[in-house]
Write a protein that holds these residues in place. Structure first.
Motif, PDB file in Angstrom:
ATOM      1  N   LEU A  34     -96.175 -69.652  41.267  1.00  0.00           N
ATOM      2  CA  LEU A  34     -97.027 -68.873  41.387  1.00  0.00           C
ATOM      3  C   LEU A  34     -96.653 -67.569  42.279  1.00  0.00           C
ATOM      4  O   LEU A  34     -96.222 -68.061  43.532  1.00  0.00           O
ATOM      5  N   VAL A  35     -96.701 -66.263  41.902  1.00  0.00           N
ATOM      6  CA  VAL A  35     -96.330 -65.383  42.730  1.00  0.00           C
ATOM      7  C   VAL A  35     -97.340 -64.279  42.774  1.00  0.00           C
ATOM      8  O   VAL A  35     -98.166 -64.010  41.858  1.00  0.00           O
ATOM      9  N   LEU A  36     -97.651 -63.697  44.231  1.00  0.00           N
ATOM     10  CA  LEU A  36     -98.490 -62.700  44.352  1.00  0.00           C
ATOM     11  C   LEU A  36     -97.798 -61.670  44.556  1.00  0.00           C
ATOM     12  O   LEU A  36     -96.674 -61.310  45.323  1.00  0.00           O
ATOM     13  N   GLY A  37     -98.001 -60.433  43.704  1.00  0.00           N
ATOM     14  CA  GLY A  37     -97.433 -59.059  43.846  1.00  0.00           C
ATOM     15  C   GLY A  37     -98.313 -58.037  44.354  1.00  0.00           C
ATOM     16  O   GLY A  37     -99.649 -57.796  44.226  1.00  0.00           O
ATOM     17  N   GLY A  46    -102.447 -51.918  44.407  1.00  0.00           N
ATOM     18  CA  GLY A  46    -102.397 -52.995  43.260  1.00  0.00           C
ATOM     19  C   GLY A  46    -102.132 -54.478  44.104  1.00  0.00           C
ATOM     20  O   GLY A  46    -101.104 -54.507  44.685  1.00  0.00           O
ATOM     21  N   ALA A  47    -102.586 -55.211  43.425  1.00  0.00           N
ATOM     22  CA  ALA A  47    -102.152 -56.561  43.760  1.00  0.00           C
ATOM     23  C   ALA A  47    -102.436 -57.730  42.447  1.00  0.00           C
ATOM     24  O   ALA A  47    -103.628 -57.499  41.752  1.00  0.00           O
ATOM     25  N   ALA A  48    -101.801 -58.649  42.131  1.00  0.00           N
ATOM     26  CA  ALA A  48    -101.860 -59.462  41.082  1.00  0.00           C
ATOM     27  C   ALA A  48    -101.086 -60.779  41.354  1.00  0.00           C
ATOM     28  O   ALA A  48    -100.403 -61.117  42.217  1.00  0.00           O
ATOM     29  N   VAL A  49    -101.700 -61.843  40.782  1.00  0.00           N
ATOM     30  CA  VAL A  49    -101.230 -63.351  40.853  1.00  0.00           C
ATOM     31  C   VAL A  49    -100.741 -63.605  39.329  1.00  0.00           C
ATOM     32  O   VAL A  49    -101.425 -63.534  38.581  1.00  0.00           O
ATOM     33  N   LEU A  50     -99.581 -63.877  39.205  1.00  0.00           N
ATOM     34  CA  LEU A  50     -98.855 -64.443  37.760  1.00  0.00           C
ATOM     35  C   LEU A  50     -98.413 -65.816  38.196  1.00  0.00           C
ATOM     36  O   LEU A  50     -97.786 -66.439  39.098  1.00  0.00           O
ATOM     37  N   ASP A  51     -98.288 -66.597  36.998  1.00  0.00           N
ATOM     38  CA  ASP A  51     -97.626 -67.796  37.037  1.00  0.00           C
ATOM     39  C   ASP A  51     -96.197 -67.552  36.332  1.00  0.00           C
ATOM     40  O   ASP A  51     -95.974 -66.351  35.906  1.00  0.00           O
TER      41      ASP A  51
END
Length: 411
Positions: A34-37, A46-51
């Motif tokens: 998991l990465v927080l951008g 902006g912020a997002a969490v992707l697998d």
């Protein structure tokens, strides 16, 4: 013909040959990381969490557009303060919506270059504090690299591919050969196309137009252009005698400004009052910007074909960046790709503008390849100006490719 001039170019390119990644890259990971951008390069927080497979688990975005519309443009200190006021909330929202705890993250990826210094500083300062608090690896991100790679989150696009990135702050053509491997074919010599569209809209006082009061400058130009006559003002396409892939928009804006001044004098109105021909000027402006982008892209495609930089089977052009949301410009680029036999891919508009998702995805790509991953306590500096990849602009210029005529018939 330009092929005879390309020998030295090819020799240099061979030094940088890149082996395309296996298509297995696109399979789902057995144990997804998991990465927080985090994105603060300009005026969007902006912020997002992707697998690891590109699934968006949670995201949040705070736009400053309405504030900057009222001030007539982005004021760096205002943008900085708005980032400072909102970044913690935006990141917390992305985490909460994803259901992911900081302890579960594999890494944090943040834009550190290029962009507005004061804005970049807020994102970097917050991120370094965050990774040190939670002992997480840090992945510094090049903003334009993130724009270029976003399409791979949505489509199984293997390297290499050609990319045209156009936004309010940047315009460039590059061959993407790997996550951190780019050949820069062309870039803007002065201002970016989005900046030009915004400044023309401001000079036309389109914010006073009843249909445009809440739109950005570029959006206002696109809307009014739909009802305008682009042929009424035949602006000269920039750099017609320069046979390279670089861009220039400042001279075009000067042409447009002189036309606006002339029409204001003819109509007997002062600056700040809407012209009766605003729709026509918008249409002509949009068409000339689109034609300039299309011609430079056409030359880049021919250069790539002449030097074997793209695969012979299903070569791809990716169009991304905020200006890529403009449908007229997309149609102009489509004409070029159809003429040259390339596949055109554009991320949805919500992924063309700045956002945390594209930064997180760039982080995922780098994490999977083990590139540019830093321990939490390493000091990182932001870079307001940062070129992308190996500069090949002189080689493109030396090739002196002359373009065949292509009719830009766009409805």
């Amino acid at each position: 013909m330009f092929l005879s001039k390309a020998t030295k170019i090819v020799q240099r390119l061979l030094q940088f040959r890149h082996t395309p990644l296996s298509t297995s890259l696109f399979g789902k990971a057995s144990c997804s990381r998991l990465v927080l951008g985090i994105e603060t390069s300009c005026d969007d927080t902006g912020a997002a969490v992707l697998d690891e497979t590109g699934v968006i688990l949670g995201e949040s975005l705070h736009s400053q557009t309405q504030v900057h519309l009222r001030t007539g443009g982005i004021i760096p200190t205002v943008a900085q303060q708005l980032h400072r006021e909102n970044i913690e909330r935006v990141v917390q929202e992305a985490l909460e919506r994803s259901g992911v705890l900081p302890s579960q993250l594999s890494a944090v990826a943040t834009t550190v270059k290029p962009g507005m210094a004061l804005s970049l500083g807020i994102g970097l300062e917050f991120s370094q504090r965050f990774v040190r608090t939670h002992n997480k690896p840090f992945i510094p991100i090049h903003h334009m690299e993130a724009h270029a790679l976003t399409v791979r989150m949505l489509h199984p696009v293997a390297f290499p591919f050609l990319v045209l990135l156009v936004s309010g702050g940047h315009s460039l053509l590059a061959v993407a050969r790997g996550v951190d491997d780019f050949l820069l074919l062309g870039h803007s010599l002065d201002e970016a196309p989005g900046d030009t569209l915004d400044k023309v809209a401001r000079r036309l006082s389109l914010i006073k137009h009843p249909q445009c009061s809440t739109l950005s400058g570029g959006q206002a130009i696109e809307l009014l252009a739909k009802d305008g006559d682009r042929d009424r003002f035949p602006f000269k396409t920039p750099m017609g005698q320069m046979h390279d892939c670089c861009f220039s928009f400042a001279g075009l804006r000067n042409q447009i400004t002189k036309t606006i001044e002339k029409k204001e004098a003819e109509e007997g109105i002062e600056q700040g009052t809407l012209l009766s021909c605003a729709n026509d000027i918008a249409a002509a402006t949009q068409h000339t910007v689109a034609a300039h982008l299309a011609k430079r892209t056409h030359r880049a495609i021919l250069f790539c074909k002449a030097n074997g930089l793209l695969p012979s089977h299903s070569p791809t052009l990716v169009l991304s960046g905020g200006v890529a949301s403009n449908q007229y410009i997309r149609k102009a680029i489509t004409i070029i790709t159809e003429t040259t036999g390339l596949r055109l891919l554009c991320p949805p508009s919500k992924f063309c503008t700045d956002n945390g998702v594209m930064i997180a995805w760039n982080g995922v790509e780098r994490l999977r390849e083990g590139k540019g991953i830093l321990p939490p306590h390493v000091d990182v500096r932001y870079e307001p100006k940062a070129p992308l990849g190996v500069d090949m602009t002189e080689e493109v210029k030396a090739a002196a490719i002359r373009l065949p005529s292509v009719r830009m018939k766009i409805n």
